[in-house]
Design a protein around this motif. Sequence first.
Motif: not given
Length: 222
Positions: A30, A33, A64, A95-97, A100, A138, A142
Motif C-alpha cells: 500500500s 505510491p 491527485q 480511491s487515491s491509491h 495513482y 495496491t 486497499r
Amino acid sequence: MPTTPLKAVTLTHVRYQRGDQLGHFLAWISLVPVFISLGGFISHFIFRRELQGICFALGLIISQFVNELIKTSVQQARPETCALLETCDSHGWPSSHAQYMSFFAIYFTLMTCKGLGLFDVKNKWVVNFWPWSMALLTMYSRVYLGYHTIAQVFAGAALGIFLGALWFWVVNSVLIVFFPAIEESAFGRMFYIKDTSHIPNVLKFEYDNARAARKDLAAKSN
C-alpha cells in the motif's frame, strides 16, 4: 483540562491486524505510491532531470488534485472498518491509491510502447508487467486492509487510466513542441533540464559518450 484530539499523518500510517502476514505484506504494498514519489521521481529530478520524467510526475500531481476535488465534492464515506483504522474523517470515493497506481501503470506502458524509456526494450510486455502487477496488488491491499470498498477502488482505477492516457497524449502531442525551448531557456540551462525523447537508447548513448570523453581526456593528458 480539555485537550485537542490528535490526528496521525496518514502518508505512511497503514494498519493491519496483528499476526496477519498477508496483511503485513499488503500494508507495505500500500506504500508503493509513496516509494514511487519519494524514491523514484525525486531521484529522477536530482540525477536525470529529463522533461518526459518531469511531465510524468506533474501528471501524477494533477491527478491527485483531481482526486481530492472529487472526494470533497462527492463525500462518500469509507467502509465501516474506517473506525478501527481511524480514517472516518476522510472520504473514500474514488480511491487515491488506485488512481495513482493506475495512472502510473498506463503512462509507463504508453511510454514503453512508444520507446520513450531509458533503454531500447524488445520484450515490452515483460517490462510492463511489473507496474500493472503493483497496481493490482495496491488496489487489492486497499480493500483487504479495509480502507476502501471494491467500488471505490474500481472508480479510482478507471479515473487513473483515463487521466493517465489523456495526460500522455497532452504531453506527447501538445507540450512536446515546447521541450526544445525549455531546454534552451535560462531555467533549463541553469538546472540542466533536457529532453531525450529523440534518443532510442539513452543509457547506451550516455555510456558511449562517457567512454568517449574519458578517452579524450586520457589522450590529452598523454
